[in-house]
Write an enzyme that holds these catalytic residues in place. Structure first.
Site, mmCIF file in Angstrom:
data_model
loop_
_atom_site.group_PDB
_atom_site.id
_atom_site.type_symbol
_atom_site.label_atom_id
_atom_site.label_comp_id
_atom_site.label_asym_id
_atom_site.label_seq_id
_atom_site.Cartn_x
_atom_site.Cartn_y
_atom_site.Cartn_z
ATOM 1 N N ASP A 1 0.066 46.951 -6.051
ATOM 2 C CA ASP A 1 0.175 47.489 -4.729
ATOM 3 C C ASP A 1 0.478 46.163 -3.880
ATOM 4 O OD1 ASP A 1 -0.448 49.071 -2.657
ATOM 5 O OD2 ASP A 1 -1.722 47.478 -1.997
ATOM 6 N N GLU B 1 4.917 47.906 -6.555
ATOM 7 C CA GLU B 1 5.348 48.656 -5.058
ATOM 8 C C GLU B 1 6.113 47.570 -4.316
ATOM 9 O OE1 GLU B 1 3.547 50.761 -1.442
ATOM 10 O OE2 GLU B 1 2.531 49.202 -2.260
#
Length: 623
Positions: free
Chosen positions: A303, A356
């Site tokens: 993330d 990401e």
């Protein structure tokens, strides 16, 4: 107690199984506790086994620098405990175990002794072959899930499903829908439900919200038995300021930077790991390996990578500290990500790591030895932003923004991309995927079906957040569950059937996945901004039947629409998003068209099509 060799590796920062020596481990003479707190004046273990009395289980610093340890006879599997820390300034801090395998239900804050040894895995066949499922030439279609809000038990107080229930209900559903992988939003223990897991405190503990660690293993085992991979959202980018967590653990900035210009995330009010500190890198790299080894996870989606790569991320001038060259790149974070990927793929090359990453940082999914970050895949955020911007427009304006659908192919093959329709697109006032679409009700559904068809046929692996597969009418809320009643309505059920058929076609057609990450797998054939139509060909290996895709992003039916095709013969209409079974008007090409010797679009032969309004039509050369 910690051995000389373990102490050496801990000091060097290369202990790849940190969880084997730190944390709480049940043994024949009691439970061994160990914690890194180099600047503490004193540390004790307190728990329900000693009346939370810090005088009864004082810890001593052993062979490993800064590590306190003790064996407690009265503690065992299921015991509650905390570390009672007299910090560098003489103040008392009560801390959860950074390497604890279990935790209490939030808002309670104690760690729980969990014996995680001895699980009887039954996924041997999957583990032998899972490399094939992660390969960039394979069909990868990911269903992203927030476990707490996928489905709830309203006959039992509205609680979320347990890991054991999810092992049956969620696994069976994802298998039925034809996805290849389940991606779990973070399950590392976290204190605040509203963070969705993206502010973890217990990186080594599967959240107790859905059951103990062995039941999380049951879930993963069940997914593997069904032929599904399991990916975990992993958060090494920041951590919360909760007092029982890592913040100022021993009275000093142990895990985080001391300077808030480096150590505080303004966007999320969280702290940033000090990636330049050897012990912190070791803590995080070991954690990545932990999930692979102890829980047989098939990959990590990392993330907020962009926030790690740049020192000026979301900061104004004067609010950030340049690197030693005076630039904005975070060299320490870059080195950490490279080290993590080398360690993960070095331990088991059959897994995948996914970034990401929302900027144009080069080489995210390129090997470390060539200067890349070493990820297996990268989310294509540019594709998502451009194409959704286009789809949200009234069709009358789309002709002026046609490049938003065609431009992404220019960088499609610079990375190994996943096309994401994630939770971020259907929350915080952004509306559901259906709500984004313009027009009347039938136009909204037709737009969405055409877009999904375009997405699945476009190069790149696929990711879809739960609920989007049946066009949930509302945006997602973590407090409830999906609107399964909507899924039973014809228009929503039609979208659900379409996604299932798209997954099936994607999996079974080599031309649609073999070339997802290479330019040889794609070529344009028709591109007319004035009509908002676009078409392309997908190619697989030599001998694989090519696929022709034609999209019409206006509500106007186009008859006798001629496009060039790369081969003569019969072209079967293998999918049409306007089919009645999907909720469309059933306009199409009667199952097949035959190529004619009429040159078009750079090919020596062509076909004429009926393009339904707001539709994607897919043709495959009949063998």
């Amino acid at each position: 107690m910690i051995s000389d060799f373990d102490a050496y590796l801990l000091g060097e920062g290369t202990h790849r199984q940190l969880w084997r020596v730190l944390g709480a481990h049940v043994g024949p003479k009691g439970t061994h506790f160990a914690v890194w707190a180099p600047n503490a004046r004193a540390v004790s273990v307190i728990g329900d086994f000693n009346d939370w009395d810090p005088s009864r289980a004082p810890m001593a610093q052993g062979k490993a620098n800064g590590v306190w340890e003790v064996v407690v006879e009265g503690a065992g599997n299921g015991s509650l405990y905390k570390f009672h820390v007299i910090d560098a300034h003489g103040a008392t801090r009560l801390k959860a175990d950074p390497v604890g395998f279990g935790a209490q239900h939030p808002p309670e804050q104690a760690s729980v002794v969990r014996d995680i040894d001895g699980y009887g895995w039954r996924d041997g066949e999957w583990m032998k072959t899972r490399a094939d499922a992660a390969d960039r030439h394979a069909p990868v279609s990911i269903y992203e899930v927030h476990l707490g809000s996928w489905r709830r038990k309203y006959d039992d107080g509205g609680r979320p499903l347990s890991y054991k229930e999810l092992a049956e209900d969620l696994v069976n559903y994802v298998k039925y829908m034809g996805f290849t992988h389940i991606e779990l939003m973070p399950v590392s223990e976290f204190p605040f439900d509203g963070s969705w897991g993206y502010q973890p405190v217990g990186l080594y503990a599967p959240t107790i919200r859905f059951g103990p660690p062995h039941e999380f293993r049951d879930f993963v085992d069940a997914a593997h038995a069904a032929g599904l991979g399991v990916l975990l959202d992993w958060v090494p980018g920041h951590f919360p300021t909760d007092e029982h967590g890592l913040a100022t653990f021993d009275g000093t900035h142990l895990y985080e930077h001391a300077d808030p210009k480096e150590g505080f995330h303004q966007d999320w009010n969280t702290l940033i790991y000090n990636y330049g500190r050897t012990e912190v890198r070791n803590f995080l790299v070991s954690n990545a390996l932990y999930w692979m080894e102890e829980y047989h996870l098939d990959g990590l989606r990392v993330d907020a990578v962009a926030s790690m790569l740049y020192r000026d991320y979301s900061r104004e001038e004067g609010q950030w500290v340049p690197n030693h060259e005076g630039g904005r790149e975070n060299f320490e974070a870059i080195a950490f990500l490279q080290e993590m990927n080398v360690a993960v793929y070095g331990a088991d090359a059959s897994v995948m790591t996914v970034a990401e990453e929302s900027t144009s940082f080069p080489g995210v999914s390129q090997p470390v030895h060539t200067g890349g970050l070493g990820f297996g895949y990268k989310w294509n955020m540019g594709w998502m932003n451009d194409t959704l911007s286009y789809m949200e427009m009234d069709p009358i304006y789309r002709q002026h923004h046609h490049d938003e659908m065609t431009r992404p192919i220019m960088w499609q093959f610079t990375e190994n991309f996943i096309l994401p329709i994630s939770h971020d697109e259907v929350v915080h006032g952004k509306g559901s995927m259906l709500e984004k679409m313009p027009g009347s009700e039938w136009e909204k559904f037709a737009n969405l079906r055409a877009y999904y068809g375009y997405m699945w046929m476009h190069p790149g692996k696929k990711l879809m957040f739960m609920g989007c597969e049946f066009a949930q009418p509302e945006e997602w809320s973590h407090d409830g569950d999906l609107n399964w009643d909507a899924a039973s309505q014809p228009a929503h059920g039609g979208v659900q059937t379409l996604v299932r058929d798209l997954n099936k076609l994607y999996r079974e057609t080599p031309a649609l996945h073999v070339g997802d990450c290479v330019p040889e797998g794609f070529s344009w054939i028709s591109n007319d901004p004035s009509q908002s139509t676009l078409g392309f060909v997908r190619y697989g290996n030599k001998g694989d039947a090519p696929v022709v895709v034609m999209c019409n992003f206006t509500p106007i039916e186009r008859l006798d629409f001629r496009i060039g095709v790369p081969s003569d013969g019969v072209w079967e209409e293998v999918l049409n998003t306007d089919a009645e079974i999907y909720g469309g008007g059933n306009r199409g090409n009667l199952g097949a068209v035959t190529a004619q010797a009429t040159p078009c679009d750079g090919h020596g032969q062509s076909v004429t099509l009926t393009l339904p309004p707001l539709s994607t039509v897919v043709l495959r050369l009949k063998s």
